[in-house]
Enzyme design. Structure first.
Site, PDB file in Angstrom:
ATOM      1  N   GLU A 228      11.997 -10.626 -18.072  1.00 36.71           N
ATOM      2  CA  GLU A 228      11.499  -9.810 -19.198  1.00 36.71           C
ATOM      3  C   GLU A 228      12.572  -9.364 -20.244  1.00 36.71           C
ATOM      4  O   GLU A 228      13.473  -9.202 -19.857  1.00 36.71           O
ATOM      5  CB  GLU A 228      10.804  -8.359 -18.470  1.00 36.71           C
ATOM      6  CG  GLU A 228       9.802  -8.565 -17.614  1.00 36.71           C
ATOM      7  CD  GLU A 228       9.202  -7.325 -16.992  1.00 36.71           C
ATOM      8  OE1 GLU A 228       9.806  -6.378 -17.313  1.00 36.71           O
ATOM      9  OE2 GLU A 228       8.336  -7.487 -16.177  1.00 36.71           O
TER      10      GLU A 228
ATOM     11  N   MET B  35       0.885  -1.257  -0.017  1.00 38.77           N
ATOM     12  CA  MET B  35       0.093  -0.091  -0.007  1.00 38.77           C
ATOM     13  C   MET B  35       0.718   1.325   0.003  1.00 38.77           C
ATOM     14  O   MET B  35       0.851   1.993   1.025  1.00 38.77           O
ATOM     15  CB  MET B  35      -0.842  -0.026   1.216  1.00 38.77           C
ATOM     16  CG  MET B  35      -2.152   0.955   1.315  1.00 38.77           C
ATOM     17  SD  MET B  35      -3.190   0.725  -0.089  1.00 38.77           S
ATOM     18  CE  MET B  35      -4.562   1.384   0.339  1.00 38.77           C
ATOM     19  N   GLY B  36       1.496   1.407  -1.208  1.00 41.19           N
ATOM     20  CA  GLY B  36       2.161   2.656  -1.299  1.00 41.19           C
ATOM     21  C   GLY B  36       1.520   3.780  -1.954  1.00 41.19           C
ATOM     22  O   GLY B  36       0.097   3.784  -1.874  1.00 41.19           O
ATOM     23  N   ARG B  37       1.937   4.500  -2.701  1.00 45.23           N
ATOM     24  CA  ARG B  37       1.347   5.713  -3.181  1.00 45.23           C
ATOM     25  C   ARG B  37       0.279   5.030  -4.483  1.00 45.23           C
ATOM     26  O   ARG B  37      -0.669   5.659  -4.724  1.00 45.23           O
ATOM     27  CB  ARG B  37       2.069   6.699  -4.059  1.00 45.23           C
ATOM     28  CG  ARG B  37       3.178   7.542  -3.130  1.00 45.23           C
ATOM     29  CD  ARG B  37       4.375   8.033  -3.949  1.00 45.23           C
ATOM     30  NE  ARG B  37       5.252   8.724  -3.297  1.00 45.23           N
ATOM     31  CZ  ARG B  37       6.380   8.086  -3.090  1.00 45.23           C
ATOM     32  NH1 ARG B  37       6.501   6.655  -3.239  1.00 45.23           N
ATOM     33  NH2 ARG B  37       7.255   8.808  -2.409  1.00 45.23           N
ATOM     34  N   ILE B  38       0.872   4.008  -5.137  1.00 45.98           N
ATOM     35  CA  ILE B  38       0.100   3.369  -6.313  1.00 45.98           C
ATOM     36  C   ILE B  38      -1.192   2.828  -5.699  1.00 45.98           C
ATOM     37  O   ILE B  38      -2.149   2.767  -6.097  1.00 45.98           O
ATOM     38  CB  ILE B  38       0.878   2.752  -7.278  1.00 45.98           C
ATOM     39  CG1 ILE B  38       2.167   3.439  -7.603  1.00 45.98           C
ATOM     40  CG2 ILE B  38       0.230   2.188  -8.458  1.00 45.98           C
ATOM     41  CD1 ILE B  38       3.012   2.757  -8.445  1.00 45.98           C
TER      42      ILE B  38
ATOM     43  N   HIS C 115       4.947  -4.947 -19.553  1.00 46.15           N
ATOM     44  CA  HIS C 115       5.476  -3.946 -18.489  1.00 46.15           C
ATOM     45  C   HIS C 115       5.339  -2.450 -18.915  1.00 46.15           C
ATOM     46  O   HIS C 115       6.273  -1.625 -18.913  1.00 46.15           O
ATOM     47  CB  HIS C 115       6.950  -4.297 -18.143  1.00 46.15           C
ATOM     48  CG  HIS C 115       7.308  -3.680 -16.818  1.00 46.15           C
ATOM     49  ND1 HIS C 115       8.210  -4.237 -16.292  1.00 46.15           N
ATOM     50  CD2 HIS C 115       7.063  -2.611 -16.101  1.00 46.15           C
ATOM     51  CE1 HIS C 115       8.620  -3.403 -15.090  1.00 46.15           C
ATOM     52  NE2 HIS C 115       7.670  -2.491 -14.880  1.00 46.15           N
TER      53      HIS C 115
ATOM     54  N   SER D 264       3.724  -4.852 -10.252  1.00 43.29           N
ATOM     55  CA  SER D 264       4.626  -4.530  -9.449  1.00 43.29           C
ATOM     56  C   SER D 264       5.898  -4.800 -10.181  1.00 43.29           C
ATOM     57  O   SER D 264       6.572  -4.508 -11.129  1.00 43.29           O
ATOM     58  CB  SER D 264       4.759  -5.005  -8.094  1.00 43.29           C
ATOM     59  OG  SER D 264       4.652  -6.396  -8.075  1.00 43.29           O
ATOM     60  N   ARG D 265       6.608  -5.958  -9.692  1.00 41.37           N
ATOM     61  CA  ARG D 265       7.707  -6.614 -10.308  1.00 41.37           C
ATOM     62  C   ARG D 265       7.402  -8.159 -10.498  1.00 41.37           C
ATOM     63  O   ARG D 265       6.826  -8.819  -9.555  1.00 41.37           O
ATOM     64  CB  ARG D 265       8.929  -6.675  -9.524  1.00 41.37           C
ATOM     65  CG  ARG D 265       9.553  -5.118  -9.427  1.00 41.37           C
ATOM     66  CD  ARG D 265       9.950  -4.886 -10.960  1.00 41.37           C
ATOM     67  NE  ARG D 265      10.517  -3.478 -11.067  1.00 41.37           N
ATOM     68  CZ  ARG D 265       9.869  -2.434 -11.466  1.00 41.37           C
ATOM     69  NH1 ARG D 265       8.726  -2.500 -11.711  1.00 41.37           N
ATOM     70  NH2 ARG D 265      10.778  -1.160 -11.320  1.00 41.37           N
TER      71      ARG D 265
HETATM   72  C1  DGY Z   1       8.537   1.340 -12.544  1.00 42.15           C
HETATM   73  O1  DGY Z   1       8.434   2.707 -12.455  1.00 42.15           O
HETATM   74  O2  DGY Z   1       8.935   1.086 -11.309  1.00 42.15           O
HETATM   75  C2  DGY Z   1       7.451   0.870 -13.359  1.00 42.15           C
HETATM   76  O3  DGY Z   1       7.433  -0.559 -13.276  1.00 42.15           O
HETATM   77  C3  DGY Z   1       7.626   1.196 -14.825  1.00 42.15           C
HETATM   78  O4  DGY Z   1       6.281   1.019 -15.258  1.00 42.15           O
END
Ligand code: DGY
Length: 321
Positions: free
Chosen positions: A268, A156-159, A287, A238-239
């Site tokens: 990736e 739960m960060g900004r995004i 991505h 995320s990743r």
């Molecule tokens: C980031 O900024 O870390 C995102 O994965 C890019 O889309």
């Protein structure tokens, strides 16, 4: 006077770069889509005062060991798992990222991916384009409701907060899991903190937005997927390495979960023979979380501002270390 040397590891639009040429001697890797090779990256890092890197560039200890003049690595991403922070710290090199400017854009994409997966948007589009739409039928491309369902946000960060705001518009209940509690978000957005396992059991949509760290790597594995509802969807923006893709694939083919929306992958670019690409209940994107023209421009400008600040002896606006 000799201008500081800035190397940019990908070809970026000249109109964004141009204003900064007054202050720096700027060279760029000449290709937009082809990543820089290791040899050139090492050669440039040895010479540069600053490098503007992509999330696909591995900035490790061996590279930084050769970077005698380097003062800042400005990463064109909010994530910085491609950079060895402890090696950068040891050499006194600033690492900056691009938070804030991409928050809303990435939340838009995350929510779009969730919607597309639930409502089978990509599948329905290709169904028509392949000429398969012969008749209307009551359950043709029938998907799953999003409104009034439970969303579980992991990270739960900004995004995460921006995704929760979007979910409110869909009358969703929002649970979140995070290392630390966000009391302000709980109050202003009505989101509820939950233990990881509880969130997995309750959510209809589990959205991973956690940064990649030693703790989060493969946090979505066999155990996590087995806790989710059979009707639930997993979304990752995320990743890729936060997910054990083998376990995800198994959970999908055994119908332990209903589907997945993936913007990121363990390796990736993903190979076209990857088993996840064979599943119709999986929506895949290359991505593109923050990939809008406006946001990319803001991200590049922020990197350049950070470089200008550090090279004039000031602190970067958005530094990691
Ligand atoms: C980031 O900024 O870390 C995102 O994965 C890019 O889309």
């Amino acid at each position: 006077m000799v201008k500081p040397y800035l190397f940019v590891t990908r070809k970026l639009p000249e109109e964004i770069i141009r204003p900064f040429r007054r202050h720096f001697d700027i060279q760029m890797w000449p290709y937009e889509e082809k990543p820089i090779n290791r040899e050139t990256l090492e050669k440039e890092a040895r010479r540069a005062d600053a490098i503007l890197t992509m999330l696909s560039d591995q900035v490790d200890r061996s590279l930084l060991g050769q970077a005698e003049n380097l003062k800042i690595i400005a990463n064109l991403a909010v994530g910085y798992d491609n950079i060895d922070l402890s090696a950068a710290r040891d050499r006194g090199i600033t690492v900056s990222n691009t938070p804030d400017v991409l928050t809303e854009t990435t939340a838009d994409l995350t929510f779009a991916l969730l919607m597309a997966t639930a409502r089978r948007i990509v599948e329905a589009d290709s169904f028509i384009k392949k000429g398969q739409w012969n008749n209307w039928a009551p359950f043709l491309m029938a998907g799953t409701d999003v409104h009034h369902k439970t969303l579980g946000i992991v990270g739960m960060g900004r995004i995460g907060e921006a995704v929760a705001r979007r979910a409110r518009g869909f009358s969703m209940d929002v649970l979140y899991h995070n290392r630390t509690r966000h009391l302000q978000a709980e109050e202003s957005l009505g989101v509820q903190y939950a233990e990881f396992e509880f969130l997995l059991e309750q959510a209809d949509y589990v959205v991973c937005l956690a940064p990649l760290t030693e703790e989060t790597k493969h946090m979505f594995g066999e155990k996590a997927f087995s806790r989710m509802k059979k009707s639930a969807f997993f979304i990752n923006a995320s990743r890729g390495k936060n997910v054990d893709e083998q376990a995800l694939y198994q959970a999908l083919i055994r119908e332990e979960i209903a589907g997945a929306g993936l913007d990121v992958f363990e390796d990736e670019p993903i190979d076209s023979s990857h088993p996840l690409l064979t599943l119709q209940q999986v929506t895949c994107l290359p991505h593109i979380g923050s990939a809008t023209i406006e946001t990319r421009k803001r991200m590049i400008e922020l990197c350049l501002e950070n470089i200008a600040l550090v090279l004039s002896g000031k602190k970067a606006k958005t530094f990691v270390i």
